[in-house]
Design a protein around this motif. Structure first.
Motif, short mmCIF file in Angstrom:
data_model
loop_
_atom_site.label_atom_id
_atom_site.label_comp_id
_atom_site.label_asym_id
_atom_site.label_seq_id
_atom_site.Cartn_x
_atom_site.Cartn_y
_atom_site.Cartn_z
N ILE A 60 -9.86 1.61 -6.51
CA ILE A 60 -10.09 0.36 -6.53
C ILE A 60 -9.54 -0.25 -5.51
O ILE A 60 -8.41 -0.83 -5.69
N TYR B 158 0.98 -1.22 0.01
CA TYR B 158 0.04 0.05 0.11
C TYR B 158 0.98 1.32 -0.10
O TYR B 158 1.27 1.60 0.93
N PRO C 13 -5.05 2.32 -5.65
CA PRO C 13 -5.62 1.70 -4.47
C PRO C 13 -6.92 2.58 -3.75
O PRO C 13 -7.65 1.98 -3.09
N ILE D 298 -7.69 -2.84 -2.89
CA ILE D 298 -6.90 -3.98 -3.01
C ILE D 298 -6.34 -4.15 -4.29
O ILE D 298 -5.10 -4.08 -4.38
N ILE D 299 -7.37 -4.38 -5.40
CA ILE D 299 -6.64 -4.70 -6.87
C ILE D 299 -5.98 -3.31 -7.71
O ILE D 299 -5.28 -3.65 -8.45
N GLY D 300 -6.58 -2.25 -6.77
CA GLY D 300 -6.18 -1.09 -7.54
C GLY D 300 -4.36 -0.94 -7.62
O GLY D 300 -3.95 -0.16 -8.21
N ILE D 301 -4.08 -1.67 -6.64
CA ILE D 301 -2.65 -1.64 -6.43
C ILE D 301 -1.75 -2.07 -7.89
O ILE D 301 -0.76 -1.77 -8.03
N ILE D 302 -2.43 -3.00 -8.42
CA ILE D 302 -1.74 -3.47 -9.62
C ILE D 302 -2.48 -3.04 -10.86
O ILE D 302 -1.80 -2.49 -11.86
N ILE D 303 -3.68 -2.68 -10.76
CA ILE D 303 -4.34 -2.14 -11.98
C ILE D 303 -4.05 -0.60 -12.17
O ILE D 303 -4.00 -0.18 -13.40
N VAL E 42 3.71 -3.25 -14.11
CA VAL E 42 3.33 -4.16 -13.05
C VAL E 42 4.63 -4.82 -12.65
O VAL E 42 4.59 -5.36 -11.50
#
Length: 159
Positions: A98, A22, A95, A100-105, A134
């Motif tokens: 989105i 995070y 983050p 949780i997955i916003g960290i990758i997206i 990524v």
């Protein structure tokens, strides 16, 4: 009071490791803050000068490892400076948009968007830059996690 001191120190360490995934949380500063909390609750004399020197070197390494890993990966996958900065912006905003997955997206979309807008790249090239961001983020998390783990282990060895 001793138990409270250890709880605070360990809490700082836990927050530091949460900060790996995070990015809004300055992970390494919380790890370093745990050392300072130990000194405040117990005794700074328990931590010799060479311990502080080594930890400061690790802090510098961690700050540069994050940016270098991301920049290298974006570049390796054919991205540009715009892709790098887009991925960094996406890493911060993702983050929140989105959870949780916003960290990758976030970095993925940020790199693609920046490549398309600022470099007028074709989508295939922009997509590769997004993949690079990524890969850079994951590599960075892994590298920083190892370094932070070594910092904490060194602390417990010294203490």
């Amino acid at each position: 009071m001793e138990v409270i001191g250890w709880i605070v120190v360990l809490l700082f360490f836990v927050i530091g490791f949460v900060g790996l995934v995070y990015p809004v949380i300055p992970a390494v500063l919380f790890i370093f803050g745990g050392f300072i909390m130990y000194g405040l609750f117990f005794d700074f004399a328990d931590l010799p000068w060479w311990f502080w020197l080594i930890q400061l070197l690790f802090v510098g390494l961690l700050f540069s490892a994050d940016a270098l890993s991301n920049a290298y990966s974006v570049k390796r996958f054919g991205g540009s400076r715009a892709g790098f900065w887009g991925s960094m912006l996406g890493l911060i905003i993702g983050p929140f948009v989105i959870p949780i997955i916003g960290i990758i997206i976030g970095p993925f979309v940020g790199a693609i968007g920046a490549e398309l807008i600022f470099n007028r790249s074709n989508f295939k090239q922009a997509f590769r830059s997004g993949i690079g961001s990524v890969v850079g983020f994951i590599t960075s998390v892994f590298t920083k996690g190892i370094i932070q783990f070594v910092m904490v282990i060194l602390f417990f060895i010294v203490v």
